[in-house]
Write a protein that holds these residues in place. Sequence first.
Motif, PDB file in Angstrom:
ATOM      1  N   GLY A  48       0.786  -1.227   0.000  1.00  0.00           N
ATOM      2  CA  GLY A  48       0.000   0.000   0.000  1.00  0.00           C
ATOM      3  C   GLY A  48       0.819   1.278   0.000  1.00  0.00           C
ATOM      4  N   ARG A  49       2.134   1.161  -0.112  1.00  0.00           N
ATOM      5  CA  ARG A  49       3.092   2.273  -0.150  1.00  0.00           C
ATOM      6  C   ARG A  49       3.045   3.154   1.095  1.00  0.00           C
ATOM      7  N   LEU A  50       2.658   2.591   2.204  1.00  0.00           N
ATOM      8  CA  LEU A  50       2.774   3.309   3.465  1.00  0.00           C
ATOM      9  C   LEU A  50       4.128   3.054   4.113  1.00  0.00           C
ATOM     10  N   ARG A  55      14.482  -2.904  -1.303  1.00  0.00           N
ATOM     11  CA  ARG A  55      14.756  -3.361  -2.678  1.00  0.00           C
ATOM     12  C   ARG A  55      13.552  -4.152  -3.178  1.00  0.00           C
ATOM     13  N   GLY A  56      13.543  -4.363  -4.478  1.00  0.00           N
ATOM     14  CA  GLY A  56      12.440  -5.095  -5.078  1.00  0.00           C
ATOM     15  C   GLY A  56      11.460  -4.176  -5.772  1.00  0.00           C
ATOM     16  N   ALA A  57      10.371  -4.755  -6.265  1.00  0.00           N
ATOM     17  CA  ALA A  57       9.348  -3.990  -6.977  1.00  0.00           C
ATOM     18  C   ALA A  57       7.976  -4.585  -6.694  1.00  0.00           C
ATOM     19  N   ILE A  58       6.986  -3.701  -6.621  1.00  0.00           N
ATOM     20  CA  ILE A  58       5.599  -4.116  -6.425  1.00  0.00           C
ATOM     21  C   ILE A  58       4.753  -3.453  -7.496  1.00  0.00           C
ATOM     22  N   GLU A  59       3.915  -4.250  -8.148  1.00  0.00           N
ATOM     23  CA  GLU A  59       2.965  -3.721  -9.124  1.00  0.00           C
ATOM     24  C   GLU A  59       1.549  -4.104  -8.728  1.00  0.00           C
ATOM     25  N   ASP A  64       3.314   0.517 -11.143  1.00  0.00           N
ATOM     26  CA  ASP A  64       4.434   0.401 -10.223  1.00  0.00           C
ATOM     27  C   ASP A  64       4.143   1.214  -8.970  1.00  0.00           C
ATOM     28  N   VAL A  65       4.111   0.546  -7.829  1.00  0.00           N
ATOM     29  CA  VAL A  65       3.721   1.206  -6.578  1.00  0.00           C
ATOM     30  C   VAL A  65       4.695   2.320  -6.208  1.00  0.00           C
ATOM     31  N   ALA A  66       5.972   2.118  -6.462  1.00  0.00           N
ATOM     32  CA  ALA A  66       6.973   3.094  -6.042  1.00  0.00           C
ATOM     33  C   ALA A  66       6.945   4.377  -6.874  1.00  0.00           C
ATOM     34  N   SER A  67       6.600   4.267  -8.151  1.00  0.00           N
ATOM     35  CA  SER A  67       6.713   5.430  -9.037  1.00  0.00           C
ATOM     36  C   SER A  67       5.386   6.062  -9.439  1.00  0.00           C
ATOM     37  N   LEU A  73      -2.473   6.450  -7.627  1.00  0.00           N
ATOM     38  CA  LEU A  73      -2.456   5.209  -6.857  1.00  0.00           C
ATOM     39  C   LEU A  73      -3.658   5.127  -5.926  1.00  0.00           C
ATOM     40  N   ALA A  74      -4.098   6.280  -5.397  1.00  0.00           N
ATOM     41  CA  ALA A  74      -5.232   6.314  -4.469  1.00  0.00           C
ATOM     42  C   ALA A  74      -6.544   5.942  -5.140  1.00  0.00           C
ATOM     43  N   LYS A  75      -6.558   5.916  -6.472  1.00  0.00           N
ATOM     44  CA  LYS A  75      -7.755   5.482  -7.197  1.00  0.00           C
ATOM     45  C   LYS A  75      -7.671   4.014  -7.598  1.00  0.00           C
ATOM     46  N   ILE A  76      -6.546   3.381  -7.262  1.00  0.00           N
ATOM     47  CA  ILE A  76      -6.326   1.977  -7.600  1.00  0.00           C
ATOM     48  C   ILE A  76      -6.394   1.105  -6.354  1.00  0.00           C
ATOM     49  N   VAL A  77      -5.780   1.572  -5.278  1.00  0.00           N
ATOM     50  CA  VAL A  77      -5.682   0.763  -4.057  1.00  0.00           C
ATOM     51  C   VAL A  77      -5.972   1.621  -2.830  1.00  0.00           C
ATOM     52  N   SER A  78      -6.717   1.047  -1.893  1.00  0.00           N
ATOM     53  CA  SER A  78      -6.974   1.697  -0.608  1.00  0.00           C
ATOM     54  C   SER A  78      -6.487   0.772   0.497  1.00  0.00           C
ATOM     55  N   ILE A  79      -6.110   1.353   1.628  1.00  0.00           N
ATOM     56  CA  ILE A  79      -5.552   0.559   2.715  1.00  0.00           C
ATOM     57  C   ILE A  79      -6.064   1.055   4.055  1.00  0.00           C
TER      58      ILE A  79
END
Length: 251
Positions: A48-50, A55-59, A64-67, A73-79
């Motif tokens: 959730g990028r909190l 290292r690594g990558a999350i999609e 891409d969660v990091a970029s 991103l807030a319209k794709i995933v909520s936490i």
Amino acid sequence: MITCQTVAKSYSDEVSIGPVDLHIPAGGITALVGPNGAGKSTLLTMIGRLLGMDRGAIEIAGYDVASTKSKDLAKIVSILRQENHFITRLTIRQLVGFGRFPYSAGRLTVVDEDVINKAISFLGLEELENRYLDELSGGQRQRAYVAMVLAQDTEYVLLDEPLNNLDMRHSVQMMKHLRRAATELRRTIVIVLHDINFAAHYADHICAMKNGEVSHFGTPDEIMRETVLSEIFDTRVDVVEGPRGRLAVYY
């Protein structure tokens, strides 16, 4: 889907998470289970990028969660985290309205109000919507937080131990609400759970973590086996056929 590739986070030489390679399919409920300190909440908050990765990558759904920009991103995933620090003199309706911030920036439209109404109704909070948070029971407050997350109207929903502080009745009610959200609203829900029997009954997939890594991933039938559960939790677990499916007996 949610894809984690060699995701890792180090807190010290003794405490670290990963590397985690994981593919969580779109749709339904995926439960993260495992002993305390296994890394469940850490992994969820990184997805959730909190919490940043070392290292690594999350999609998520190819983003891409990091970029990805926060507003996108807030319209794709909520936490929803374990601990929430909202002003207690908010009403339920005001709280749920925060879920619309990525769309309205605080200026609610007719469309926003309609989404808020639907989220409040979905969680059965209509009669309580003008009550303040500090006037609610723990179960009512948890439902309000989940309604806020659903009002964000994202396909992917991340929940960190939403059954905390809930009694048996309210835990069952919450899981039924989440099962409906996954089925009727077509949300992809990733949820950290302590109770393996809740995971087995309500989830479509179970991701078991241990020592900061993914130990097992599969359907409830694949995970609900004595050898698998005993290995994950480092204690004897018997699996019996109950009236509504397999049950883990560990006391």
